[in-house]
Design a protein around this motif. Structure first.
Motif, PDB file in Angstrom:
ATOM      1  N   UNK A 135     106.507  -0.493  13.897  1.00  0.00           N
ATOM      2  CA  UNK A 135     106.956   0.265  15.170  1.00  0.00           C
ATOM      3  C   UNK A 135     106.786  -0.574  16.313  1.00  0.00           C
ATOM      4  N   UNK A 136     105.901  -1.536  16.498  1.00  0.00           N
ATOM      5  CA  UNK A 136     105.752  -2.493  17.558  1.00  0.00           C
ATOM      6  C   UNK A 136     106.783  -3.472  17.610  1.00  0.00           C
ATOM      7  N   UNK A 137     107.218  -3.951  16.244  1.00  0.00           N
ATOM      8  CA  UNK A 137     108.410  -4.839  16.026  1.00  0.00           C
ATOM      9  C   UNK A 137     109.542  -4.241  16.477  1.00  0.00           C
ATOM     10  N   UNK A 138     109.733  -3.074  16.129  1.00  0.00           N
ATOM     11  CA  UNK A 138     110.804  -2.176  16.424  1.00  0.00           C
ATOM     12  C   UNK A 138     111.117  -2.088  17.896  1.00  0.00           C
ATOM     13  N   UNK A 139     109.997  -1.954  18.751  1.00  0.00           N
ATOM     14  CA  UNK A 139     110.100  -1.797  20.037  1.00  0.00           C
ATOM     15  C   UNK A 139     110.712  -3.400  20.644  1.00  0.00           C
ATOM     16  N   UNK A 140     110.153  -4.378  20.160  1.00  0.00           N
ATOM     17  CA  UNK A 140     110.532  -5.717  20.677  1.00  0.00           C
ATOM     18  C   UNK A 140     112.054  -5.655  20.352  1.00  0.00           C
ATOM     19  N   UNK A 298     103.840  -5.868  27.753  1.00  0.00           N
ATOM     20  CA  UNK A 298     103.911  -7.440  27.585  1.00  0.00           C
ATOM     21  C   UNK A 298     105.597  -7.948  27.235  1.00  0.00           C
ATOM     22  N   UNK A 299     106.060  -7.077  26.257  1.00  0.00           N
ATOM     23  CA  UNK A 299     107.361  -7.607  25.904  1.00  0.00           C
ATOM     24  C   UNK A 299     108.477  -7.004  27.170  1.00  0.00           C
ATOM     25  N   UNK A 300     108.279  -6.107  28.002  1.00  0.00           N
ATOM     26  CA  UNK A 300     108.967  -5.748  29.090  1.00  0.00           C
ATOM     27  C   UNK A 300     108.783  -6.825  30.095  1.00  0.00           C
ATOM     28  N   UNK A 301     107.550  -7.563  30.409  1.00  0.00           N
ATOM     29  CA  UNK A 301     107.338  -8.422  31.185  1.00  0.00           C
ATOM     30  C   UNK A 301     107.785  -9.648  30.786  1.00  0.00           C
ATOM     31  N   UNK A 309     113.764 -18.760  29.679  1.00  0.00           N
ATOM     32  CA  UNK A 309     113.236 -19.555  28.353  1.00  0.00           C
ATOM     33  C   UNK A 309     111.854 -19.128  28.164  1.00  0.00           C
ATOM     34  N   UNK A 310     110.974 -19.083  29.074  1.00  0.00           N
ATOM     35  CA  UNK A 310     109.624 -18.967  28.820  1.00  0.00           C
ATOM     36  C   UNK A 310     109.476 -17.321  28.297  1.00  0.00           C
ATOM     37  N   UNK A 311     110.377 -16.635  29.101  1.00  0.00           N
ATOM     38  CA  UNK A 311     110.200 -15.093  28.738  1.00  0.00           C
ATOM     39  C   UNK A 311     110.944 -14.881  27.108  1.00  0.00           C
ATOM     40  N   UNK A 312     111.867 -15.623  26.798  1.00  0.00           N
ATOM     41  CA  UNK A 312     112.345 -15.644  25.478  1.00  0.00           C
ATOM     42  C   UNK A 312     111.358 -16.000  24.392  1.00  0.00           C
ATOM     43  N   UNK A 313     110.563 -17.246  24.839  1.00  0.00           N
ATOM     44  CA  UNK A 313     109.550 -17.452  23.956  1.00  0.00           C
ATOM     45  C   UNK A 313     108.577 -16.582  23.720  1.00  0.00           C
ATOM     46  N   UNK A 314     108.224 -15.916  24.819  1.00  0.00           N
ATOM     47  CA  UNK A 314     106.816 -15.050  24.780  1.00  0.00           C
ATOM     48  C   UNK A 314     107.266 -13.753  23.873  1.00  0.00           C
ATOM     49  N   UNK A 315     108.628 -13.360  24.107  1.00  0.00           N
ATOM     50  CA  UNK A 315     108.958 -12.312  23.030  1.00  0.00           C
ATOM     51  C   UNK A 315     109.402 -12.668  21.827  1.00  0.00           C
ATOM     52  N   UNK A 316     109.680 -13.821  21.452  1.00  0.00           N
ATOM     53  CA  UNK A 316     109.643 -14.364  20.295  1.00  0.00           C
ATOM     54  C   UNK A 316     108.336 -14.452  19.699  1.00  0.00           C
TER      55      UNK A 316
END
Length: 477
Positions: A135-140, A298-301, A309-316
């Motif tokens: 479910x968490x992965x789906x939210x991401x 966390x994903x939203x932030x 780039x940093x946001x994409x890395x954190x989300x990844x």
């Protein structure tokens, strides 16, 4: 920006699947699949232990707690930290025992009935934990592709990927993909947390934006509620089958103990960083869409509060972490069904080839059950507490007693496992709530389930024969 997310997710997915395919080519026997041939060195153990422990429970449930309660959310991971200090002394004993699963341990120390009930408790707990990873992965995925992928669709995508990856190579796949994921997540979180603090106006800006209770020891929590977060985490850590399987997979007792030291340091640092990111994110985004779904802070932030780039890395990294934990907790109960049911009772003389086929089939079946739960789960935080409590009350007391008590008996253990499981599973049923509405509506199941299980363990042990010297010998320090 979307193309950057797509590139990073594809790189991570291809890398993880490539590792799984390579490790699958090396799997030849039951021991290779279930415990990686008992060959994992300390450095791999550190990151696979870290990755299996910190997943959606920390990144979504812990983040939701931090959004609502500030740094008081640290009560939840603190239970794990206390547990880790105790595990330092348990790890060498676990590696010395060197079986495949916790029910192996339960039968060796107690009896077959304890083994079977242990399997049932683990299935309820670990499939529940796997479900909220899905479910968490789906939210991401929904946050990355809001107009294209719904949370439900993302949940299905994550589930299919995890099931396939886990089925391929078993523990070997899990451990070596964890090495990659654990390294990535640790580095990114340690960069993102101080950046967000500066972006939110430093410590002064964060304190000005949030209620004063967010910086108090208990925050908005009562002491009882704080303990309801701490205790299930502590007890799950102490009895965690996924952890014991890693110890069973270690090259030696020395590697197992050294890995715990690295795990203690890594867990404290990383979980403080995760809670900090959630708190700093709540200072930046106190209202709006994320206030309705605080588990996604966390994903939203990462998406809205960091450079691209940093946001994409954190989300990844969040995406990879969820995959890692889901894989760990999906693989563990599949091992139970194969080792503790199929091999133990249905086909004792089965060959390695058939064991591998059945093992992969069990991963698929349990993955489908976890997916069903994920689609219908309402709250990741509530699902986490339920899963932790099943395991904490039913299994942790008897696991610890196996190593540290000479008086606990087989039937005492059976009574404890059965009592802890039944109390937890029935606690929130409408019929039970109707009997004690004033109590049950205010409390989680952890205290009644744990007290009932420990009472059953002690009382039944007092009135049943002591264990034999042979049973105790395998668990001596």
């Amino acid at each position: 920006m979307s193309s950057l997310y797509v590139i990073l997710l594809v790189v991570i997915a291809v890398t993880l699947m490539g590792v799984s395919l390579f490790r699958a080519s090396l799997v030849k026997t039951k021991a290779d699949y279930l415990v990686a041939g008992r060959s994992l060195p300390a450095i791999v153990l550190v990151f696979t232990l870290l990755s299996s422990w910190i997943g959606a429970g920390s990144l979504f449930a812990g983040a939701e707690n931090a959004y609502k309660n500030g740094f008081a959310a640290l009560w939840q991971p603190a239970g794990g930290w206390i547990g880790l200090l105790l595990i330092y002394f348990i790890a060498p004993r676990a590696r010395k025992f060197a079986q495949f699963t916790i029910p192996d341990l339960l039968e060796a120390r107690y009896n077959q009935t304890a083994r079977v009930l242990g399997v049932i408790a683990i299935l309820f707990a670990y499939v529940g934990i796997t479900s909220y990873q899905f479910k968490g992965g789906g939210a991401v995925l929904h946050l990355i592709f809001p107009g294209v992928i719904s949370t439900n669709m993302g949940t299905y995508i994550i589930a299919i990927f995890v099931i396939l990856m886990t089925a391929l190579a078993g523990m070997s796949s899990v451990a070596y993909t964890d090495l990659i994921i654990g390294s990535l997540v640790s580095v990114i979180c340690l960069i993102a947390a101080p950046y967000l603090l500066i972006h939110a106006g430093g410590w002064t800006g964060v304190r000005a934006a949030l209620p004063a209770t967010h910086f108090e020891v208990l925050g908005n929590l009562t002491m009882m509620r704080a303990l309801e977060f701490l205790l299930p985490t502590l007890l799950l850590m102490l009895g965690n089958q996924a952890m014991y399987q890693k110890f069973f997979s270690a090259k030696s007792e020395r590697d197992a103990r050294r890995a715990v030291v690295g795990w203690i340091i890594g867990t404290i640092v990383l979980e403080v960083a995760i809670i900090s990111i959630a708190v700093f994110g709540s200072a930046l985004f106190p209202t709006g869409e994320v206030a309705k779904n605080p588990s996604e802070i966390i994903a939203y932030t990462a998406r809205n509060g960091l450079p691209a780039f940093l946001g994409a890395l954190l989300l990844a990294a969040v995406f990879a972490k969820v995959i890692s934990t889901a894989s760990n907790f999906l693989f563990s109960p599949a091992t139970n069904l194969v080792n503790d049911v199929f091999v133990r009772y249905i086909s004792p003389n089965v060959g390695n080839k058939r064991v591998l086929i059945v093992s992969r089939l069990m991963v698929v079946l349990l993955g489908c059950w976890a997916l069903y739960q994920a689609v219908y789960a309402q709250s990741i935080l509530e699902k986490m507490l339920y899963a932790y409590t099943v395991y904490s009350a039913a299994l942790t007391p008897v696991i610890l007693a196996a190593f540290y008590s000479k008086r606990v008996t087989a039937w005492g253990a059976v009574a404890a496992i059965a009592t802890g499981t039944v109390v937890t599973v029935t606690w929130d049923l409408p019929a039970v709530r109707g009997l004690f509405p004033a109590i049950i509506s205010q409390r989680d199941a952890i205290f009644p389930a744990l007290i009932s299980a420990v009472a059953a363990l002690i009382l039944v042990s007092l009135f049943t024969p002591k264990p034999s010297a042979e049973q105790l010998a395998k668990f001596a320090g």
